[in-house]
Design an enzyme around this catalytic site. Structure first.
Site, short mmCIF file in Angstrom:
data_model
loop_
_atom_site.label_atom_id
_atom_site.label_comp_id
_atom_site.label_asym_id
_atom_site.label_seq_id
_atom_site.Cartn_x
_atom_site.Cartn_y
_atom_site.Cartn_z
CG PHE A 39 1.46 9.22 -12.23
CD1 PHE A 39 1.37 8.07 -13.28
CD2 PHE A 39 0.98 10.37 -12.69
CE1 PHE A 39 0.75 8.06 -14.49
CE2 PHE A 39 0.16 10.46 -13.71
CZ PHE A 39 -0.10 9.35 -14.82
CG ASP A 40 4.63 2.93 -8.90
OD1 ASP A 40 5.82 3.41 -8.15
OD2 ASP A 40 4.80 2.20 -9.80
CB ALA A 41 8.62 6.05 -10.25
CG ASP A 72 3.56 -1.60 -10.98
OD1 ASP A 72 4.04 -0.47 -10.56
OD2 ASP A 72 4.18 -2.59 -10.65
#
Ligand SMILES: [Mg+2]
Length: 232
Positions: free
Chosen positions: A8-10, A183
């Site tokens: 996961f990106d933050a 995103d």
């Protein structure tokens, strides 16, 4: 289930970076510049533009992370005519940023839903000083087996070497069972392409990203992410 490892990106995926950045900028400005000039909204716009240009240079591999952080404030000071030491200003900004940590509504619930069925790892280009405190404040840190902050790795997304490092540090990692969720077309989706991994482009309304040329899945909401993960 096709995937076991979710990367996961933050920022702008789980953490509301614009909210945290705005809060931190205000706090930094009050400490560093308020005596010179009262705050005006144009100053924040100017900083954002400088920051975006610096990040773009970093993602193109034109500068190191340390240079990115300082150069955005060098440019900000030059454009605004405010006086200050860019390094001190940057340190003050990071200190303020470390006090933030705003999750998007539903982010904690999303991770709670996935936790147990998947191994969750965080892949973030954020900085070492503020990223862990922000994740803790947001109530997200406890769901991740490990948080890979690019600054600590020495190279960031979308560089393949960053993803190689991540792969080497996840026990039992298999590329075919890993999915990058984020995103950013330029760092997350492109990073997945560079590393030969599948990607889930998180594209909520309003971020106005240019559509990436290639991605494996796309979701506009957390519900959409869950639906994809339940069905593949
Ligand atoms: Mg992001």
């Amino acid at each position: 289930m096709k995937y076991r490892f979710l990367l996961f990106d933050a920022d702008c995926t789980l953490l509301d970076f614009p909210a945290d950045m705005t809060q931190a900028f205000h706090r930094m400005y009050a400490a560093q510049f308020a005596a010179q000039r009262p705050f005006q909204p144009e100053l924040l716009d100017c900083y954002e533009a400088c920051n975006n240009r610096a990040w773009a240079r970093f993602e193109r591999g034109e500068c190191a992370k340390g240079q990115l952080y300082i150069s955005r404030f060098v440019e900000f000071l030059a454009q605004t005519g405010l006086s200050g030491d860019p390094e001190a200003v940057n340190a003050s900004y990071f200190e303020a940023l470390a006090q933030t940590g705003t999750p998007y509504p539903g982010a904690v619930e999303l991770l709670r839903e996935l936790y147990g069925s998947f191994q969750l790892y965080m892949i973030t280009n954020g900085n070492v000083v503020s990223q862990m405190p922000r994740l803790r404040h947001a109530g997200l840190a406890e769901y991740f087996q490990e948080v890979f902050v690019s600054e600590a790795v020495g190279v960031g997304k979308p560089d393949k070497r960053y993803f190689d490092y991540v792969a080497d540090h996840i026990p039992g990692f298999r590329a075919a069972e890993a999915l990058v969720i984020g995103d950013s077309p330029s760092s997350d989706v492109q990073g997945a392409i560079n590393a030969g991994l599948d990607s889930l482009w998180y594209d909520p309304p309003g971020l106005n990203h240019t559509r990436p040329q290639r991605f494996t899945y796309r979701a506009e909401t957390y519900g959409g992410i869950l639906e994809i993960l339940r069905n593949v």
